[in-house]
Scaffold this motif. Structure first.
Motif, PDB file in Angstrom:
ATOM      1  N   THR A 197       0.671  -0.950   0.345  1.00 39.44           N
ATOM      2  CA  THR A 197       0.159   0.070   0.079  1.00 39.44           C
ATOM      3  C   THR A 197       0.759   0.921   0.027  1.00 39.44           C
ATOM      4  N   THR A 198       0.605   2.282   0.118  1.00 38.70           N
ATOM      5  CA  THR A 198       1.318   3.684  -0.641  1.00 38.70           C
ATOM      6  C   THR A 198       1.470   3.560   1.345  1.00 38.70           C
ATOM      7  N   SER A 199       2.420   4.257   1.442  1.00 35.89           N
ATOM      8  CA  SER A 199       2.869   5.605   2.877  1.00 35.89           C
ATOM      9  C   SER A 199       1.829   6.000   2.696  1.00 35.89           C
ATOM     10  N   LYS A 200       2.359   6.438   4.414  1.00 36.84           N
ATOM     11  CA  LYS A 200       1.153   7.561   5.085  1.00 36.84           C
ATOM     12  C   LYS A 200       2.639   9.115   4.425  1.00 36.84           C
ATOM     13  N   ARG A 201       3.780   8.972   3.733  1.00 35.28           N
ATOM     14  CA  ARG A 201       4.909  10.192   3.225  1.00 35.28           C
ATOM     15  C   ARG A 201       4.303  10.083   1.927  1.00 35.28           C
ATOM     16  N   GLU A 202       3.715   9.172   1.007  1.00 38.00           N
ATOM     17  CA  GLU A 202       3.393   9.186  -0.095  1.00 38.00           C
ATOM     18  C   GLU A 202       2.719  10.200  -0.211  1.00 38.00           C
ATOM     19  N   LEU A 203       1.295   9.753   0.672  1.00 36.23           N
ATOM     20  CA  LEU A 203       0.134  10.108   0.353  1.00 36.23           C
ATOM     21  C   LEU A 203      -0.022  11.728   0.661  1.00 36.23           C
ATOM     22  N   GLU A 204       0.757  12.199   1.810  1.00 38.56           N
ATOM     23  CA  GLU A 204       1.118  13.311   1.889  1.00 38.56           C
ATOM     24  C   GLU A 204       2.203  14.252   0.980  1.00 38.56           C
ATOM     25  N   ASN A 205       2.825  13.711  -0.355  1.00 42.66           N
ATOM     26  CA  ASN A 205       3.426  13.990  -0.879  1.00 42.66           C
ATOM     27  C   ASN A 205       2.421  14.703  -2.219  1.00 42.66           C
ATOM     28  N   GLN A 206       2.382  13.884  -2.468  1.00 43.97           N
ATOM     29  CA  GLN A 206       0.847  13.473  -3.511  1.00 43.97           C
ATOM     30  C   GLN A 206       0.236  15.372  -3.214  1.00 43.97           C
ATOM     31  N   GLU A 207      -0.482  15.141  -2.069  1.00 45.99           N
ATOM     32  CA  GLU A 207      -1.129  16.361  -1.533  1.00 45.99           C
ATOM     33  C   GLU A 207      -0.945  16.756  -2.293  1.00 45.99           C
ATOM     34  N   LEU A 208       1.065  17.651  -1.296  1.00 49.64           N
ATOM     35  CA  LEU A 208       1.704  18.698  -1.088  1.00 49.64           C
ATOM     36  C   LEU A 208       2.252  18.712  -2.618  1.00 49.64           C
ATOM     37  N   THR A 209       1.994  17.810  -3.525  1.00 43.26           N
ATOM     38  CA  THR A 209       2.616  17.973  -4.356  1.00 43.26           C
ATOM     39  C   THR A 209       0.900  18.817  -5.611  1.00 43.26           C
ATOM     40  N   GLN A 210      -0.009  18.647  -5.370  1.00 40.44           N
ATOM     41  CA  GLN A 210      -0.855  19.387  -5.479  1.00 40.44           C
ATOM     42  C   GLN A 210      -1.020  20.533  -5.486  1.00 40.44           C
ATOM     43  N   LYS A 211      -0.973  20.941  -3.594  1.00 44.21           N
ATOM     44  CA  LYS A 211      -1.019  22.395  -3.565  1.00 44.21           C
ATOM     45  C   LYS A 211      -0.288  22.815  -4.270  1.00 44.21           C
ATOM     46  N   ILE A 212       1.216  22.725  -4.188  1.00 41.45           N
ATOM     47  CA  ILE A 212       2.210  23.381  -5.274  1.00 41.45           C
ATOM     48  C   ILE A 212       1.858  23.466  -6.505  1.00 41.45           C
ATOM     49  N   GLN A 213       1.148  22.451  -7.623  1.00 39.54           N
ATOM     50  CA  GLN A 213       1.309  22.728  -8.436  1.00 39.54           C
ATOM     51  C   GLN A 213      -0.531  24.181  -8.300  1.00 39.54           C
ATOM     52  N   ARG A 214      -1.697  24.321  -7.580  1.00 41.24           N
ATOM     53  CA  ARG A 214      -1.623  25.055  -7.781  1.00 41.24           C
ATOM     54  C   ARG A 214      -1.573  26.487  -7.260  1.00 41.24           C
ATOM     55  N   ILE A 215      -0.751  26.513  -6.515  1.00 38.64           N
ATOM     56  CA  ILE A 215       0.234  27.530  -6.466  1.00 38.64           C
ATOM     57  C   ILE A 215       0.841  28.179  -8.070  1.00 38.64           C
ATOM     58  N   HIS A 216       1.524  27.345  -8.469  1.00 44.26           N
ATOM     59  CA  HIS A 216       2.179  27.685  -9.675  1.00 44.26           C
ATOM     60  C   HIS A 216       1.537  28.071 -10.368  1.00 44.26           C
ATOM     61  N   LEU A 217      -0.170  27.391 -10.927  1.00 45.37           N
ATOM     62  CA  LEU A 217      -1.007  27.635 -11.762  1.00 45.37           C
ATOM     63  C   LEU A 217      -1.315  29.089 -11.510  1.00 45.37           C
ATOM     64  N   GLU A 218      -1.596  29.585  -9.984  1.00 43.95           N
ATOM     65  CA  GLU A 218      -2.151  30.538  -9.922  1.00 43.95           C
ATOM     66  C   GLU A 218      -1.473  31.974  -9.806  1.00 43.95           C
ATOM     67  N   SER A 219       0.439  31.815  -9.841  1.00 44.66           N
ATOM     68  CA  SER A 219       0.765  32.451  -9.728  1.00 44.66           C
ATOM     69  C   SER A 219       1.273  32.565 -11.467  1.00 44.66           C
ATOM     70  N   LYS A 220       0.930  31.720 -11.849  1.00 42.80           N
ATOM     71  CA  LYS A 220       1.350  31.947 -14.038  1.00 42.80           C
ATOM     72  C   LYS A 220       2.625  31.854 -13.960  1.00 42.80           C
ATOM     73  N   ALA A 221       2.960  30.857 -13.273  1.00 44.45           N
ATOM     74  CA  ALA A 221       4.083  30.273 -13.650  1.00 44.45           C
ATOM     75  C   ALA A 221       4.946  30.486 -13.285  1.00 44.45           C
ATOM     76  N   ARG A 222       4.924  31.477 -12.401  1.00 49.26           N
ATOM     77  CA  ARG A 222       6.537  32.727 -12.058  1.00 49.26           C
ATOM     78  C   ARG A 222       7.353  32.313 -10.874  1.00 49.26           C
ATOM     79  N   TYR A 223       6.213  31.822  -9.790  1.00 52.80           N
ATOM     80  CA  TYR A 223       6.548  31.399  -8.736  1.00 52.80           C
ATOM     81  C   TYR A 223       7.875  30.226  -9.167  1.00 52.80           C
TER      82      TYR A 223
END
Length: 83
Positions: A20-46
């Protein structure tokens, strides 16, 4: 038979079936989604430092190096200009 031919222990085979996927891997997936959202909101400038600061302001506690690693793994890069 396949384990004998491939020289893999049977316990490794059966262990991989129930993996099964580990707790850390699930947390990393969630963080990656947040990072992608922030990156798109900044129009890829951040880049990683600004994304890291934004996450800290939103109450997510993590290190800059982890943000950099997750961005690299997801292929996220900021727009840079040559001087």
């Amino acid at each position: 038979k396949m384990c004998e031919v491939l020289a893999v222990p049977r316990s490794s085979y059966y262990g991989s079936l129930e993996k099964t996927t580990s707790k850390r891997e699930l947390e990393n997936q969630e963080l990656t989604q947040k990072i992608q959202r922030i990156h798109l909101e900044s129009k890829a400038r951040y880049g990683a430092p600004k994304i890291h600061k934004t996450l800290l302001n939103n109450g997510v506690c993590l290190s800059l190096k982890r943000v950099q690693r997750l961005m690299r793994k997801a292929g996220i890069r900021s727009i840079t200009r040559k001087k």
